[in-house]
Design a protein around this motif. Structure first.
Motif, short mmCIF file in Angstrom:
data_model
loop_
_atom_site.label_atom_id
_atom_site.label_comp_id
_atom_site.label_asym_id
_atom_site.label_seq_id
_atom_site.Cartn_x
_atom_site.Cartn_y
_atom_site.Cartn_z
N ARG A 89 83.27 26.96 136.14
CA ARG A 89 82.59 27.94 135.29
C ARG A 89 81.62 28.80 136.10
NH1 ARG A 89 82.22 23.38 131.80
NH2 ARG A 89 80.01 23.13 132.26
N ILE A 142 93.49 27.71 127.12
CA ILE A 142 92.06 27.84 126.83
C ILE A 142 91.28 28.06 128.11
CG2 ILE A 142 90.03 26.62 125.96
CD1 ILE A 142 91.84 25.21 123.96
N ALA A 143 91.63 27.32 129.16
CA ALA A 143 90.95 27.48 130.44
C ALA A 143 91.18 28.87 131.02
CB ALA A 143 91.42 26.41 131.43
N SER A 195 89.13 31.28 129.16
CA SER A 195 87.72 31.11 129.53
C SER A 195 87.41 31.80 130.85
CB SER A 195 87.38 29.62 129.63
OG SER A 195 87.58 28.96 128.39
N VAL A 214 87.18 35.52 130.19
CA VAL A 214 85.94 35.86 129.51
C VAL A 214 84.75 35.78 130.46
CG1 VAL A 214 84.32 35.10 127.72
CG2 VAL A 214 86.77 35.22 127.22
N LEU A 215 84.70 34.76 131.31
CA LEU A 215 83.58 34.61 132.24
C LEU A 215 83.51 35.77 133.23
CD1 LEU A 215 83.76 30.78 132.99
CD2 LEU A 215 81.85 31.99 131.93
#
Length: 226
Positions: free
Chosen positions: A24, A147-148, A151, A154-155
């Motif tokens: 992340r 989903i990853a 993500s 989006v990050l």
């Protein structure tokens, strides 16, 4: 999720995050650095009334593209890694020689794990793999992979806004540049603190180091024409 990518525990409370702390933070920093390459060249932007908007939309477009590319490559890497694990699992299950199966498992292990796991433990794993009737024939994506990937996208895109949005909110470019730089340093420091806590380092030391490294890296990217 087991070695073949299948989730064994359905309890949501038992599921691991689809992206760990390092993933992340690194994806966020990646998007941050991409946006910074445009902010770092703000002096090259014309002084027109829409200069700030051009800066913002250019940085956003860049991170949209790179966020998509990074998400797709994550899926590719995940599928290839899962396919490799499944190949090893099928090889172990079809191998009639137990010793050869143990050797195949050991060869597939990370080098730092090999001294920690003996042949007795590997034989136990080999028997469990050989006894599984539900090994799929090929690697497939599971929901958490998508989903990853989403993500990651989006990050990377979200990192654009703290860096480039001030150029839309403030008509005075020097003020926008100052706000952007302050937000950038804060984000880099926070990222370093998160990584430091995860790795067992002192948070503020890691935060300062990350801020310094981030600024130097951005300067290098700009100098190299990034």
């Amino acid at each position: 999720m087991d070695a073949t990518g299948h989730t064994e525990r359905e309890n949501v409370g038992d599921r691991e995050p689809v992206l760990d702390v390092v993933d992340r933070v690194c994806e966020l920093c990646f998007g941050l650095f991409m946006a910074l390459t445009f902010v770092g060249t703000v002096s090259a932007v014309g002084a027109g009334a829409d200069a700030g908007h051009k800066m913002f939309y250019t940085a956003l477009g860049c991170n949209l593209a790179w966020g998509l590319a990074d998400a797709v490559m994550y899926l590719v890497r995940t599928l290839v890694s899962r396919g490799r694990r499944m190949t090893v699992a099928h090889s172990v299950r079809s191998e009639p020689d137990a010793a050869a199966g143990v050797r195949a498992l050991r060869d597939a292990m990370a080098s730092w794990l090999k001294p920690l796991i003996g042949d007795t433990e590997l034989e136990s794993i080999r028997r469990r793999v050989a006894a599984r009737p539900d090994l799929p024939q090929r690697a497939v994506f599971v929901r958490d992979d998508l989903i990853a990937a989403a993500s990651i996208f989006v990050l990377v895109v979200a990192a654009t806004f703290p860096v480039a949005l001030p150029f839309v909110l403030f008509a005075h470019v020097p003020t926008a540049l100052l706000v952007s730089r302050v937000l950038t340093i804060v984000m880099l420091f926070g990222s370093g603190v998160a990584l430091g806590h995860y790795a067992g380092f002192r948070g503020w030391h890691a935060g300062l180091a990350m801020a310094v490294v981030g600024v130097l890296l951005t300067m290098a990217i700009i100098a190299l024409g990034g």
